[in-house]
Design an enzyme around this catalytic site. Sequence first.
Site, mmCIF file in Angstrom:
data_model
loop_
_atom_site.group_PDB
_atom_site.id
_atom_site.type_symbol
_atom_site.label_atom_id
_atom_site.label_comp_id
_atom_site.label_asym_id
_atom_site.label_seq_id
_atom_site.Cartn_x
_atom_site.Cartn_y
_atom_site.Cartn_z
ATOM 1 N N ASP A 1 28.195 124.838 -36.321
ATOM 2 C CA ASP A 1 28.217 123.459 -35.667
ATOM 3 C C ASP A 1 28.663 124.008 -34.107
ATOM 4 O O ASP A 1 28.490 125.161 -33.713
ATOM 5 C CB ASP A 1 29.327 122.520 -36.050
ATOM 6 C CG ASP A 1 28.700 121.208 -35.807
ATOM 7 O OD1 ASP A 1 28.482 120.848 -34.846
ATOM 8 O OD2 ASP A 1 28.268 120.510 -36.789
ATOM 9 N N HIS B 1 31.344 117.114 -32.110
ATOM 10 C CA HIS B 1 30.456 117.141 -33.239
ATOM 11 C C HIS B 1 30.947 118.027 -34.481
ATOM 12 O O HIS B 1 30.883 117.904 -35.487
ATOM 13 C CB HIS B 1 28.983 117.198 -32.667
ATOM 14 C CG HIS B 1 28.009 117.312 -33.702
ATOM 15 N ND1 HIS B 1 27.507 118.166 -34.717
ATOM 16 C CD2 HIS B 1 27.317 116.179 -34.065
ATOM 17 C CE1 HIS B 1 26.809 117.501 -35.397
ATOM 18 N NE2 HIS B 1 26.378 116.420 -35.002
ATOM 19 N N SER C 1 23.592 114.201 -39.888
ATOM 20 C CA SER C 1 24.691 115.088 -39.443
ATOM 21 C C SER C 1 26.010 114.679 -40.204
ATOM 22 O O SER C 1 26.758 115.645 -40.289
ATOM 23 C CB SER C 1 24.953 115.369 -37.922
ATOM 24 O OG SER C 1 24.061 116.021 -37.144
#
EC number: 3.4.21.-
Length: 755
Positions: free
Chosen positions: A153, A217, A544
Amino acid sequence: MDYFLFIALTFLLTFHVHNAQGSELPTTTTESTETSSSKIYIIHVTGPEGKMLTESEDLESWYHSFLPPTLMSSEEQPRVIYSYKNVLRGFAASLTQEELSAVEKKNGFISAHPQRVLHRQTTHTPKFLGLQQDTGVWKESNFGKGVIIGVLDSGITPGHPSFSDVGIPPPPPKWKGRCDLNVTACNNKLIGARAFNLAAEAMNGKKAEAPIDEDGHGTHTASTAAGAFVNYAEVLGNAKGTAAGMAPHAHLAIYKVCFGEDCPESDILAALDAAVEDGVDVISISLGLSEPPPFFNDSTAIGAFAAMQKGIFVSCAAGNSGPFNSSIVNAAPWILTVGASTIDRRIVATAKLGNGQEFDGESVFQPSSFTPTLLPLAYAGKNGKEESAFCANGSLDDSAFRGKVVLCERGGGIARIAKGEEVKRAGGAAMILMNDETNAFSLSADVHALPATHVSYAAGIEIKAYINSTATPTATILFKGTVIGNSLAPAVASFSSRGPNLPSPGILKPDIIGPGVNILAAWPFPLSNSTDSKLTFNIESGTSMSCPHLSGIAALLKSSHPHWSPAAIKSAIMTSADTINLGNKLIVDETLQPTDLFATGSGHVNPSRANDPGLVYDIQPDDYIPYLCGLGYSETEVGIIAHRKIKCSASIPEGELNYPSFSVELGSSKTFTRTVTNVGEAHSSYDLIVAAPQGVDVKVQPYKLNFSEVNQKETYSVTFSRTGLGNKTQEYAQGFLKWVSTKHTVRSPISVKFI
């Protein structure tokens, strides 16, 4: 001559953050543009004749031998950026077209392609999923203790309370990874953190060596998978409670592959290579392309196959291109493909009109200073311009909207939060954001720039009608905070990608759905309007977010059942899934109508039942070879996936793979077999229940399975035939079969396409 054919990966999935940017998958740039004269290429080669190369130095020497002699003696910056070891036989290099032509003439060269630059796709959920601290699967799995989850990520936020190691032992001896943070940043929770940035640096000259998360994220997904217990978590006063990942005592290994908007393919390949070498147990990949390539050219499929061969479970996002059919990505049968669903928590903001009508919507930002008195209401698109209707930047006339509640439409490629920023710039007092028809009733709770609510398409139509019915429309927003108990949950999110599975129609995808809408998890920095800089959390939506939920649940099962194969863990998750919502009705989609198997796959994850599934459909790595041959791939193409030379001496149709679901293209009758392994009570008996798809006759032999010991295997056959009783115009029909004992229900969905 024994060649080991490994093709480089077109690294499929990266991600687009699902916050203000909406839920649509962005377009993927097809190749990088480092300079006008050179590009980074992924080069695929064979091994040298008669030699087995296992040492890194030998591999690097072999790879360098493919470069033109002028590059070998050059004092310029090294042209070979990465030499890969575990997930492919090949390397990444910065070359001109002329230099690439020279490489292509070397013996052992297979193929090359310019690296693709990909972009990111993007508290209460443990309770919603039935996870409790003192009983059930958390206790039985010791909260995932000893399992290592690798997350590819945008990095990590060390020091966040979600990554505390209180009560967590050191990593197991098999761990070979390292931490490239300062000496105090890693601990027994965050055991590894590395950045793979050589391609990013070659492309834009930026140095970003530390695996620190710069946008949130990666921190969000990592804490969703394995965050520690954190009391008093909340976002702007909403969604208050104890935050925890799915496997709170599991270890985390972080591989940063995204820098700014760029996630270069060769950097991602290096991270995958390292994760396999480091000894992770689970790999979580919240990444995605807009279309799935064939498996032999699918980087995620190839890398996941290598991981699976080493017993590593791989969980991937299904993509955010829903609700359109055939939009699913990461569709290989050795990957758990995860769609997104809602949870029963809403953060309610109600639009109240001057005629008394009220429409519930959602918003995280709920300022106590906002007085819910009726204000003038105006439609942003009243001038007839589409950009104004979408509240695009600079599209609103200040004088027309100052002090008013402004109705904006979703879409136009404009982030939801950006629409509110435009309303605020124009002097608007509040915003009502109405969904487009495609997203229908799927709502997102955002941190808006001003008082706002996000309402359904149906609500928006009624609000428009009210505006047109009176010369003086008015409205306000009533902020009602966190509300638990939505009986429609879980529902499929509108953005969640759907099947059928284009690369392999005989494998039903997605496999499972899990929480992916308005998910609270760790965040690197305070949000706007936040007064708490210590406990930083945010709410995000996307596959996600659903992917790391399943990665963490897989870690729990790995801890409970350390000898289960990746396929057995996957089967347990699929055959135990829920197909009804909290209101005891069939799961619905964004239209509030019962959804189909191309949206849910086997259903919604149920961790407790997955931990004790009764029977599993196991698949060994070599079992996939005849399946791949049956797809019509050449022996070289199958060898690319299998990482060795292959002879397609036998092949099977897709439906013959020992998969926990059925996807059948039905003309004439077809018969498939399945083998189940008893992982429940030694002495057990299972009876058959079949709900045949409309227009299909389903015959199963035998109709009863008897077991006398654990790990005993039994085989059954299923014959599908058309009855002629169905709707002659229908293309698809669906049903299920399940094996039921006194304790377990083992369910397999059936999807039939009439041909």
